[in-house]
Design an enzyme around this catalytic site. Structure first.
Site, mmCIF file in Angstrom:
data_model
loop_
_atom_site.group_PDB
_atom_site.id
_atom_site.type_symbol
_atom_site.label_atom_id
_atom_site.label_comp_id
_atom_site.label_asym_id
_atom_site.label_seq_id
_atom_site.Cartn_x
_atom_site.Cartn_y
_atom_site.Cartn_z
ATOM 1 C CB SER A 1 0.255 1.381 -4.071
ATOM 2 O OG SER A 1 -0.958 1.982 -4.440
ATOM 3 C CE1 TYR B 1 -0.955 4.681 8.415
ATOM 4 C CE2 TYR B 1 -1.748 6.796 7.627
ATOM 5 C CZ TYR B 1 -1.319 5.997 8.653
ATOM 6 O OH TYR B 1 -1.261 6.504 9.925
ATOM 7 C CE1 TYR C 1 0.708 1.554 4.288
ATOM 8 C CE2 TYR C 1 0.513 -0.814 4.622
ATOM 9 C CZ TYR C 1 0.911 0.430 5.064
ATOM 10 O OH TYR C 1 1.512 0.566 6.301
ATOM 11 C CB CYS C 2 1.190 4.321 -1.677
ATOM 12 S SG CYS C 2 -0.276 4.656 -2.690
ATOM 13 C CG PHE C 3 -1.254 8.963 2.191
ATOM 14 C CD1 PHE C 3 -1.143 8.772 3.559
ATOM 15 C CD2 PHE C 3 -2.136 9.933 1.732
ATOM 16 C CE1 PHE C 3 -1.870 9.537 4.464
ATOM 17 C CE2 PHE C 3 -2.865 10.705 2.630
ATOM 18 C CZ PHE C 3 -2.732 10.509 3.984
#
Length: 375
Positions: free
Chosen positions: A102, A124, A94-96
């Site tokens: 991602s 996230y 995952y990314c933000f």
């Protein structure tokens, strides 16, 4: 088509391995238990791309990102991602927000290594939002009991023996008093909240509808108890744990002196560890100087210095009782007694360790059953 997942409950309940591809500075602000940070961009690269986006727009920022993460740098990062995916075939990344970063990692993994590794939809931010909702709903729906008691009665040890206990001190990596700092640092506020929320999620999934929490007040060291939970605990019934004065002094000696010094020595070696432990102990006492008053603080400090010297020279910690006993008797105990008088109407039980354990196990089962019937 590349895989995306959005069952946040399953991801957090099952302990699915997660690869966080945000920059290290973002990761440090908050993540989830046991997550590994393998960023697409380091902090400097992220800052450059962000500045470019601000002044030149998304297309130019994306181009700069590809320029910065290319060649050997790109290959090294793909290798690290592929190794994580191979070590954790059931994991996710995952990314933000589950967006561009991602997606790029996922695409590069597939094109360069043939690995289709799923990413978390919403990233996230979505997982964090789910955990915030988890804590807020538990605070509103579950029963809570506060475990109180004079300093040194071993409240944390009782919490550890309860399957439905929530160990705030453990999540905060702090013992909850002026002397409660551990060798390792405390987590960020977000990490503290996430650890707590995951534990609540797991315990509720096992059928617990009520919890026992140590009476910590608003803060555990630098970590703040989440507002919704704190407001709930301010109305919760209180169970008081009793123990004799000498036993409490001995427990404090073992936990805050013997074990704490051993932890410092294990982390830093004998000489440096002993110095750091002594400095931390003196600093903790000095924080209470104004509340203790000048004369009392100076007297306790002299006793503490003598105890530290004895412990260093002869491996004998017994002189520490000379400052622990008066500090407990003349400072901590009166403060606790005053606070309990203000909340006397909320005290529902008081007893020794076994009596308290028996009461809490029985009462929390009852509360859980009542919550289940009302659900």
């Amino acid at each position: 088509m590349l895989t995306t997942l959005s069952d946040y409950r399953h991801l957090l309940l099952s302990g699915v391995p997660m690869m966080d591809v945000r920059a290290p500075v973002e990761f440090a602000q908050g993540a989830f238990p046991s997550v590994v940070n393998l960023p697409l961009m380091d902090d400097g690269e992220r800052q450059q791309v962000g500045t470019c986006y601000k002044h030149k727009g998304q297309e130019a920022a994306i181009a700069l990102g590809h320029q910065l993460v290319s060649g050997a740098t790109k290959q090294a990062r793909i290798t690290a991602w592929a190794q994580f995916a191979q070590d954790h075939p059931g994991g996710v990344l995952y990314c933000f927000r589950g967006g561009l970063r991602s997606q790029i990692v996922q695409q590069w993994l597939q094109s360069e290594t043939g690995i289709d590794y799923p990413r978390v939809q919403g990233g996230y931010k979505a997982l964090r939002g789910f955990l915030i909702d988890t804590l807020e709903s538990a605070s509103a729906q579950c029963g809570f009991v506060l475990l109180g008691g004079l300093t040194g009665t071993g409240k944390t040890e009782v919490i550890a023996q309860l399957a439905h206990g929530l160990d705030l001190e453990g999540f905060a990596n702090h013992r909850g008093s002026s002397f409660g700092h551990r060798v390792s640092s405390q987590p960020s506020q977000i990490d503290f909240e996430n650890r707590l929320a995951v534990d609540v999620l797991q315990k509720r999934d096992r059928g617990y509808g009520a919890f026992v929490v140590e009476d910590e007040g608003r803060h555990v060291g630098s970590c703040s108890v989440p507002l919704a939970l704190r407001q709930r605990l301010e109305q919760a019934p209180i169970v008081c744990l009793d123990d004799g004065f000498d036993a409490r002094v001995e427990r404090i000696l073992q936990d805050y002196v013997v074990q704490q010094r051993a932890d410092f020595v294990a982390a830093h070696g004998e000489a440096v560890g002993a110095d750091l432990f002594a400095a931390r102990l003196l600093e903790s006492l000095d924080k209470l100087a104004k509340r203790l008053g000048g004369d009392r603080h100076r007297a306790l400090r002299v006793t503490m210095l003598a105890a530290l010297a004895r412990q260093r020279e002869h491996a004998d910690p017994t002189l520490h009782r000379g400052w622990i006993a008066p500090l407990v008797r003349d400072y901590y105990d009166p403060m606790y007694v005053y606070q309990q008088r203000q909340r006397a109407g909320r005290i529902v039980f008081q007893g020794d360790r076994q009596a308290v354990l028996d009461y809490l196990r029985a009462s929390v089962r009852t509360a859980g059953a009542a919550d289940s019937k009302g659900a």
